[in-house]
Each structure stands twice: as C-alpha cells, then as structure tokens.
Design a protein around this motif. Structure first.
Motif, PDB file in Angstrom:
ATOM      1  N   ASP A   1       1.037  -1.106  -0.397  1.00 51.93           N
ATOM      2  CA  ASP A   1       0.147  -0.027  -0.132  1.00 51.93           C
ATOM      3  C   ASP A   1       1.269   1.041   0.221  1.00 51.93           C
ATOM      4  N   ALA A   2       2.066   1.386  -1.006  1.00 45.21           N
ATOM      5  CA  ALA A   2       3.038   2.244  -0.873  1.00 45.21           C
ATOM      6  C   ALA A   2       2.018   3.980  -1.340  1.00 45.21           C
ATOM      7  N   GLN A   3       1.136   3.822  -2.159  1.00 46.99           N
ATOM      8  CA  GLN A   3       0.782   5.207  -1.980  1.00 46.99           C
ATOM      9  C   GLN A   3      -0.036   5.525  -0.785  1.00 46.99           C
ATOM     10  N   GLN A   4      -0.679   5.176  -0.565  1.00 49.78           N
ATOM     11  CA  GLN A   4      -1.241   5.047   1.663  1.00 49.78           C
ATOM     12  C   GLN A   4      -0.244   5.895   2.053  1.00 49.78           C
ATOM     13  N   ARG A   5       0.677   4.916   2.159  1.00 49.95           N
ATOM     14  CA  ARG A   5       1.536   4.722   3.444  1.00 49.95           C
ATOM     15  C   ARG A   5       2.908   6.442   2.887  1.00 49.95           C
ATOM     16  N   LEU A   6       3.065   6.916   1.996  1.00 49.34           N
ATOM     17  CA  LEU A   6       3.559   8.356   1.768  1.00 49.34           C
ATOM     18  C   LEU A   6       3.456   9.184   3.274  1.00 49.34           C
ATOM     19  N   LYS A   7       2.198   9.146   3.910  1.00 45.54           N
ATOM     20  CA  LYS A   7       1.958   9.929   4.646  1.00 45.54           C
ATOM     21  C   LYS A   7       2.137   9.387   6.160  1.00 45.54           C
ATOM     22  N   ASP A   8       3.000   8.534   6.158  1.00 44.80           N
ATOM     23  CA  ASP A   8       2.635   7.688   7.351  1.00 44.80           C
ATOM     24  C   ASP A   8       4.682   7.906   7.581  1.00 44.80           C
ATOM     25  N   TYR A   9       4.635   7.964   9.376  1.00 48.07           N
ATOM     26  CA  TYR A   9       6.001   8.966   9.868  1.00 48.07           C
ATOM     27  C   TYR A   9       7.109   7.310  10.264  1.00 48.07           C
ATOM     28  N   PRO A  10       8.268   7.574  10.111  1.00 50.90           N
ATOM     29  CA  PRO A  10       8.894   5.833   9.737  1.00 50.90           C
ATOM     30  C   PRO A  10       8.974   4.902  11.890  1.00 50.90           C
ATOM     31  N   HIS A  11       8.060   6.183  12.666  1.00 45.87           N
ATOM     32  CA  HIS A  11       7.917   4.819  13.358  1.00 45.87           C
ATOM     33  C   HIS A  11       6.631   3.964  13.566  1.00 45.87           C
ATOM     34  N   GLN A  12       5.874   4.160  12.384  1.00 50.84           N
ATOM     35  CA  GLN A  12       4.723   3.925  11.541  1.00 50.84           C
ATOM     36  C   GLN A  12       4.836   2.181  10.901  1.00 50.84           C
ATOM     37  N   PHE A  13       6.745   1.736  10.813  1.00 53.12           N
ATOM     38  CA  PHE A  13       7.516   1.063  10.187  1.00 53.12           C
ATOM     39  C   PHE A  13       7.814   0.302  10.772  1.00 53.12           C
ATOM     40  N   SER A  14       7.674  -1.162  10.132  1.00 52.10           N
ATOM     41  CA  SER A  14       8.732  -2.124  11.465  1.00 52.10           C
ATOM     42  C   SER A  14      10.073  -1.584  10.850  1.00 52.10           C
ATOM     43  N   GLY A  15      11.037  -2.204  11.420  1.00 51.25           N
ATOM     44  CA  GLY A  15      12.742  -1.986  11.474  1.00 51.25           C
ATOM     45  C   GLY A  15      12.745  -2.457   9.700  1.00 51.25           C
ATOM     46  N   GLY A  16      12.519  -3.692   9.611  1.00 49.60           N
ATOM     47  CA  GLY A  16      12.388  -4.311   8.051  1.00 49.60           C
ATOM     48  C   GLY A  16      11.892  -3.605   6.959  1.00 49.60           C
ATOM     49  N   GLN A  17      10.766  -2.301   7.413  1.00 44.92           N
ATOM     50  CA  GLN A  17      10.249  -2.024   6.579  1.00 44.92           C
ATOM     51  C   GLN A  17      10.478  -0.681   6.405  1.00 44.92           C
ATOM     52  N   ARG A  18      11.314   0.405   7.042  1.00 45.37           N
ATOM     53  CA  ARG A  18      12.323   1.248   7.320  1.00 45.37           C
ATOM     54  C   ARG A  18      13.528   0.888   6.634  1.00 45.37           C
ATOM     55  N   GLN A  19      14.136  -0.099   6.445  1.00 40.89           N
ATOM     56  CA  GLN A  19      15.146  -0.589   6.293  1.00 40.89           C
ATOM     57  C   GLN A  19      14.346   0.028   4.256  1.00 40.89           C
ATOM     58  N   ARG A  20      14.054  -1.424   4.460  1.00 39.39           N
ATOM     59  CA  ARG A  20      13.627  -0.438   2.395  1.00 39.39           C
ATOM     60  C   ARG A  20      13.109   0.938   2.085  1.00 39.39           C
ATOM     61  N   VAL A  21      12.428   1.644   3.024  1.00 38.73           N
ATOM     62  CA  VAL A  21      12.343   3.064   2.873  1.00 38.73           C
ATOM     63  C   VAL A  21      13.717   3.699   2.464  1.00 38.73           C
TER      64      VAL A  21
END
Length: 326
Positions: A141-161
């Motif tokens: 859901d990349a389009q929807q997650r553009l408005k999220d902040y780093p703390h809303q992502f898991s460790g693996g997702q933050r690394q992908r970002v």
C-alpha cells in the motif's frame, strides 16, 4: 577507467590526543555491476572509509589519497561538488534507519527529497515517483503509506524505505552499511535479495559492509578484510574464502557460530583487542592477537603480497608467513 577507483585512501582523525589514521592506505576499484564486500570487527574502519567516499567525514577527520569517481577526483573537492554527487550519483543506505530517517518528516517527503533536489521535480511528481520506489522495494500500500512517519514502520520496512531513498536518483554506486542489522533472518534475506536484484536490474556498483561472512560470501564478487584501519586481505570473494591467507581472516571465520557444535561448547573468540590507533605497534597490527606470530612480525608492518594463481582479481594478503596461515 573504472567507475570508482580508490588509491591509498587514508583518513586522519585529529583529537586532543593528537592525530591518528582511522583508515590507512585502502585501495580498490569497482566497475558497473560489480559488488564489493567489506568485513572486519567493529572499529576496523569500514564505515569511516565509506563516509570518506561520500564526503561525510566528521569535522575532525581529513581524507588523504585518491578517490576518483567517473573520472572526477573527490578528495579535496568542494562541498558544493560533493552535494551534487551525494544522493544522485552515489547513494548510501546507513546502518541504523531509525536514526537516519527524520522522525518528524513523512516517509513520502523523505524519499521524494533527492528527486526534488537533484531532478528538480515538483512535490506532487516527486511523491508519485516515491510511491513507485516504495512499491519496488516491497512496501505494501505504498501510495497510502506516503503520509506515514518512520515510527509507523517495522525495522525491515524502515530499511526498505532507506533503500528506496538511496535509489531515488538511480545512482551509479550504492553503499549499504550493515543493511540487515537487527532484522530477523527472513527479512535479512529479502533485503539482500532485493539489493542483488537491483544491481542486476540497474547495472550499478554495490559496496556491502557486513559482519556476516555468509552474507559477503553469497552476495559479493570481491572483498576487503579490514583490521585496525588497513586492508589485511583482498581479492575475489571465492578466492579469499577458499584460502583465507591472513590469520585474521581465518580467525573471523572460526569465530562464527556453528550448527554442528556440541551443546555447551564455547564459541571460539579472537583474544585481545584491536590496538589503540594512537599507540599502534611498529610491526603487524595483528601480531599481539595472532597465535602464529614470530619475531619478525613485530619489526615492521608487512607489505601486501600477491598470492600465486590469484586470477583476474589479484588475491593480496599482508602477512610475512602466508604458508603458515594457509
């Protein structure tokens, strides 16, 4: 001419104790599509060496030697020229995404920032590209997650970002500093497979820093083994692991956990500590920790020796007693 040519790179650290070399005479070259692994204990100079490539050294550090990227000398060049390269031609995935990502900025804006700075895109266009990048690195859901902040992502997702942001401008060289730190084994494999696929897809060069020797063996074509700021062994990854000519390289491998180890057995360790940069010994810097040390090891630092039958990529080792290490 190679895409990236590093010759005799040293980094001097100026402190209240005086000056010392945190990186000493490191040399390597990379072509498009090639992968380089860099290993060594904490404090061996891996990250400091890569920060020198990016022009991101701390204020008390000074780079010496030569870093030629695409025909341009980077050592001594202006900050303006380095800013034009960083995030555009050379990207970096930093070791800890929770500190590298700005907790007060939305993810979309952070991934879009390089596109706005280096490509001159308007915010809406840059965010559209950011969504495509996040989708490419596996963020649901990349389009929807553009408005999220780093703390809303898991460790693996933050690394992908972080990878998405580093890839935004399609760099020629990507530096990944411990990109799988603190991730579980499954996510580690996904991140590393992604980096491998991106190298093949985009034809960029990859420098992968890791403590995990299995990762280096699987995902890189050539490697450097750093100890106390200097290279003690280098060459094609397969050749280095096949022989492990330097005692330090062999000690690193022996210190890995083994599945076939007897229950309750102690994990092998390398005795002693890395020498103090400000009180480095005159001879081999690994001498005090090496079980094969001889008197001549302590007289002067050994030269780099080219091992016979080393192939297209020279297999080099800094040891006076290579036959003993083999």
């Amino acid at each position: 001419m190679a895409l990236l040519e590093v010759n005799d790179l040293s980094v001097l650290l100026h402190t209240h104790r005086g000056s010392a070399a945190g990186v000493r005479n490191v040399s390597f070259s990379l072509e498009r599509g090639q992968t380089l692994g860099v290993i060594g204990e904490s404090g061996s100079g891996k990250t400091l060496c890569m920060l020198a490539l990016m022009g991101l050294l701390p204020n008390n550090a000074e780079a010496q030697g030569s870093i030629v990227f695409n025909g341009q000398q980077l050592v001594g060049t202006s900050e303006e020229a380095l800013c034009a390269l960083r995030g555009d031609d050379i990207g970096m995935v930093f070791q800890e995404p929770m500190t590298a990502l700005d907790p007060l900025q939305r993810i979309g804006d952070q991934v879009a920032e390089p596109l706005r700075l280096h490509r001159g895109m308007r915010r809406r266009e840059a965010l559209e590209h950011a969504a495509a990048l996040l989708e490419r690195v596996g963020i649901p859901d990349a389009q929807q997650r553009l408005k999220d902040y780093p703390h809303q992502f898991s460790g693996g997702q933050r690394q992908r970002v972080m990878i998405a942001a580093a890839l935004a401008c399609d760099p020629d060289v990507l530096i990944a500093d411990e990109p799988t730190t603190a991730l579980d084994v499954t996510v580690q494999a996904q991140i590393l497979d992604l980096l491998r696929d991106l190298v093949a897809e985009r034809g960029m060069a990859l420098i992968l820093i890791s403590h995990d020797l299995a990762v280096i063996a699987r995902y890189t074509q050539q490697m450097l083994v750093l100890y106390s700021g200097g290279v003690v062994e280098s060459g094609a990854t397969e050749a280095v692991f096949a022989r492990m000519a330097h005692p330090y390289t062999r000690a690193l491998l022996q210190a890995r956990p083994r599945l076939d180890a007897a229950r309750g057995s102690l994990l092998p360790t390398i005795p002693g500590q890395v020498p103090d940069l400000f009180a480095a010994p005159a001879g081999c810097r690994f001498a005090d920790r090496c079980h094969r040390v001889q008197d001549d090891c302590r007289q002067a630092e050994p030269p780099m020796v080219t091992l016979p039958a080393s192939g297209p990529i020279p297999h080099l080792a800094r040891c006076l007693h290579l036959e003993s290490a083999a």
